[in-house]
Design a protein around this motif. Structure first.
Motif, mmCIF file in Angstrom:
data_model
loop_
_atom_site.group_PDB
_atom_site.id
_atom_site.type_symbol
_atom_site.label_atom_id
_atom_site.label_comp_id
_atom_site.label_asym_id
_atom_site.label_seq_id
_atom_site.Cartn_x
_atom_site.Cartn_y
_atom_site.Cartn_z
ATOM 1 N N ASP A 120 4.272 -23.858 -28.277
ATOM 2 C CA ASP A 120 5.413 -24.578 -28.174
ATOM 3 C C ASP A 120 4.888 -25.745 -26.936
ATOM 4 O O ASP A 120 4.746 -25.245 -25.984
ATOM 5 C CB ASP A 120 6.686 -24.079 -27.428
ATOM 6 N N ALA A 121 4.795 -27.220 -27.270
ATOM 7 C CA ALA A 121 4.548 -28.031 -26.320
ATOM 8 C C ALA A 121 5.696 -28.778 -25.608
ATOM 9 O O ALA A 121 6.485 -29.056 -26.423
ATOM 10 C CB ALA A 121 3.429 -29.106 -26.994
ATOM 11 N N MET A 122 5.667 -28.969 -24.364
ATOM 12 C CA MET A 122 6.775 -29.562 -23.610
ATOM 13 C C MET A 122 6.269 -30.378 -22.540
ATOM 14 O O MET A 122 5.044 -30.038 -21.829
ATOM 15 C CB MET A 122 7.805 -28.573 -23.665
ATOM 16 N N SER A 127 2.947 -13.418 -23.683
ATOM 17 C CA SER A 127 2.774 -14.745 -24.174
ATOM 18 C C SER A 127 1.712 -15.571 -23.318
ATOM 19 O O SER A 127 1.413 -14.797 -22.127
ATOM 20 C CB SER A 127 4.114 -15.621 -24.098
ATOM 21 N N LEU A 128 1.332 -16.619 -23.379
ATOM 22 C CA LEU A 128 0.184 -17.552 -22.562
ATOM 23 C C LEU A 128 0.962 -18.908 -22.330
ATOM 24 O O LEU A 128 1.713 -19.321 -23.111
ATOM 25 C CB LEU A 128 -0.873 -17.591 -23.290
ATOM 26 N N VAL A 129 0.416 -19.413 -21.268
ATOM 27 C CA VAL A 129 0.943 -20.447 -20.731
ATOM 28 C C VAL A 129 -0.365 -21.565 -20.406
ATOM 29 O O VAL A 129 -1.226 -21.078 -19.541
ATOM 30 C CB VAL A 129 2.074 -20.817 -19.726
ATOM 31 N N PHE A 130 -0.448 -22.714 -20.818
ATOM 32 C CA PHE A 130 -1.461 -23.516 -20.672
ATOM 33 C C PHE A 130 -0.927 -25.018 -20.149
ATOM 34 O O PHE A 130 0.087 -25.401 -20.728
ATOM 35 C CB PHE A 130 -2.496 -23.995 -21.819
ATOM 36 N N GLU A 131 -1.818 -25.793 -19.284
ATOM 37 C CA GLU A 131 -1.211 -27.110 -18.978
ATOM 38 C C GLU A 131 -2.511 -27.712 -19.206
ATOM 39 O O GLU A 131 -3.744 -27.483 -18.964
ATOM 40 C CB GLU A 131 -0.881 -27.290 -17.617
ATOM 41 N N PHE A 132 -2.156 -29.016 -19.913
ATOM 42 C CA PHE A 132 -3.424 -30.005 -20.261
ATOM 43 C C PHE A 132 -2.969 -31.399 -19.629
ATOM 44 O O PHE A 132 -1.868 -31.770 -19.475
ATOM 45 C CB PHE A 132 -3.794 -30.357 -21.650
ATOM 46 N N VAL A 181 2.639 -20.097 -25.597
ATOM 47 C CA VAL A 181 1.714 -19.824 -26.710
ATOM 48 C C VAL A 181 2.104 -18.447 -26.968
ATOM 49 O O VAL A 181 2.009 -17.561 -25.813
ATOM 50 C CB VAL A 181 0.306 -20.134 -26.506
ATOM 51 N N ARG A 182 2.462 -17.928 -28.050
ATOM 52 C CA ARG A 182 3.107 -16.713 -28.318
ATOM 53 C C ARG A 182 2.185 -15.941 -29.470
ATOM 54 O O ARG A 182 1.722 -16.921 -30.477
ATOM 55 C CB ARG A 182 4.356 -16.706 -28.926
ATOM 56 N N ASP A 183 1.578 -14.629 -29.463
ATOM 57 C CA ASP A 183 0.721 -14.249 -30.276
ATOM 58 C C ASP A 183 1.911 -13.787 -31.463
ATOM 59 O O ASP A 183 2.589 -12.886 -31.269
ATOM 60 C CB ASP A 183 0.105 -12.992 -29.590
ATOM 61 N N THR A 241 -1.928 -15.731 -18.246
ATOM 62 C CA THR A 241 -1.844 -14.830 -19.332
ATOM 63 C C THR A 241 -1.656 -13.426 -18.532
ATOM 64 O O THR A 241 -2.621 -13.349 -17.668
ATOM 65 C CB THR A 241 -2.852 -14.962 -20.305
ATOM 66 N N LYS A 242 -0.992 -12.420 -19.297
ATOM 67 C CA LYS A 242 -1.321 -11.250 -18.742
ATOM 68 C C LYS A 242 -2.542 -10.413 -19.358
ATOM 69 O O LYS A 242 -2.767 -9.305 -18.763
ATOM 70 C CB LYS A 242 0.016 -10.140 -18.921
ATOM 71 N N ASN A 243 -3.017 -10.902 -20.378
ATOM 72 C CA ASN A 243 -3.986 -10.343 -21.291
ATOM 73 C C ASN A 243 -5.061 -11.125 -21.450
ATOM 74 O O ASN A 243 -4.962 -12.163 -22.549
ATOM 75 C CB ASN A 243 -3.193 -9.716 -22.391
ATOM 76 N N ASP A 244 -6.180 -11.175 -20.752
ATOM 77 C CA ASP A 244 -7.352 -12.162 -20.793
ATOM 78 C C ASP A 244 -7.943 -11.937 -22.284
ATOM 79 O O ASP A 244 -8.697 -12.774 -22.554
ATOM 80 C CB ASP A 244 -8.433 -11.835 -19.799
#
Length: 370
Positions: free
Chosen positions: A99-101, A21-26, A113-115, A37-40
């Motif tokens: 998923d936003a939280m 998965s990926l994690v972003f913050e805004f 974020v999941r692929d 992320t583990k995979n760029d």
């Protein structure tokens, strides 16, 4: 004992490594605060390049707007929400679920974020299979309804042909009836053309029946006649082809291949329709779609060439990707060639393509013989 920031981030990377998965913050304005992320390869930009950038610099306008709206709703309501989107990354177009939280002790809004590309591929493949099944049922019904009146027409044409032969015989040797005899010959030619037309319809109906079955049955299920599958596909593609190009095909005697004949016909039909759609309507004498079949190294090679607009190198690399299409939105699912590729691979074969912009395209199917 509270964990340090470094240990928390280390734990996060372990989780991301397990889930892909990926994690972003805004922040509230849609600027990236951080990205994990583990995979760029799943990112549109290098990880270090995200911080401080606005979401509109990384994603297309539609996805960026969707993300900004989600940020505002989560901040206003304090409740998590979920949405899906697709984006172009290094490996091609991918689908994601976000998923936003709000996360206690963290600024802004976090997105997990999941692929879900595999899931989406399966869903659309099943949808395509349902459509093909529905089309098969419709084709079977049409074939049945057309066969009945076609029988009457064929029978009546035969009756008229026999009657004309009798009249022609009665008028033979009578000069005074020469104009009438000449008219009878014209009628006989018209009837022959009508008979050819009914034969053509009967062949198309037969092709529809084969297509409707979806999978061949009986003891020959695992043996596919390449010539028969190609001929069936050409017959079905002709309404689309005839206004765009001349159809030429050259088939050598080749052994049968292992697999479903109707599925192989589906591959050929798709390739032929793609070839037709690469050529604008209005100049069929200036363009050609050509199908070639020959034995090569213990296998059967099928080539379908066109003199269409060709495919650009960047699109050629992605031609067999699920969902990839150069057609306008709402025209095609981008699954046709992906499904063709899957069918050929399942038969133990290869499907490759070569193309030159402005000159045309050649698809090659190489199949093992029985």
């Amino acid at each position: 004992m509270p964990q340090s920031k470094e240990s928390i981030e280390k734990l996060l990377y372990v989780v991301l490594d397990l889930t892909d998965s990926l994690v972003f913050e805004f922040d509230a304005g849609g600027h990236f605060l951080s990205a994990w992320t583990k995979n760029d390869a799943l990112l549109v930009l290098p990880r270090d390049a995200f911080k401080g950038r606005h979401i509109s610099e990384a994603l297309d306008p539609q996805t960026a707007a969707l993300t900004l709206e989600s940020i505002q709703r989560v901040l206003a309501r304090g409740e998590p929400e979920r949405f899906e989107y697709s984006v172009e990354v290094a490996g091609g177009r991918r689908w994601f679920c976000a998923d936003a939280m709000l996360v206690p002790g963290r600024p802004g809004v976090a997105f997990l974020v999941r692929d879900i590309t595999r899931q989406k591929t399966l869903e659309l493949s099943l949808l395509q299979a349902d459509r093909l099944a529905a089309l098969g049922t419709l084709a079977a019904g049409v074939a049945h309804e057309v066969n009945n009146p076609l029988g009457y027409i064929s029978s009546n044409l035969h009756f008229i042909e026999e009657g004309l032969a009798e009249v022609r015989q009665a008028l033979a040797g009578k000069p005074e009836f020469a104009p009438l005899a000449e008219r009878l010959e014209e009628c006989a030619e018209a009837i022959e053309e009508a008979r050819q037309g009914t034969t053509r319809i009967r062949n198309v109906v037969g092709d529809l029946k084969i297509f409707a079955r979806g999978e061949d049955s009986g003891p020959e299920k695992e043996r596919a006649d390449v010539r028969r599958a190609l001929e069936m596909s050409i017959n079905m593609a002709m309404p689309e082809l005839k206004h765009r190009a001349r159809m030429a095909w050259h088939v050598e005697e080749v052994p049968p291949v292992r697999g479903s004949e109707s599925r192989l016909g589906q591959v050929f039909l798709n390739l032929l329709l793609n070839a037709a759609q690469a050529i604008p309507e209005g100049a069929p004498k200036e363009n050609t779609v050509e199908a070639l079949v020959r034995a090569e190294g213990g296998k059967v090679l099928i080539e379908i060439r066109d003199t269409g607009q060709g495919i650009t190198p960047e699109n050629l690399k992605r031609i067999f990707e699920p969902f990839f299409t150069t057609r306008p939105a709402g025209v095609g699912t981008g699954l046709g060639l992906a499904i063709c590729h899957s069918i050929v691979i399942a038969m133990g074969g290869e499907l490759t393509v070569e193309s030159t912009v402005g000159k045309g395209t050649c698809f090659r199917v190489l199949l093992p013989t029985i």
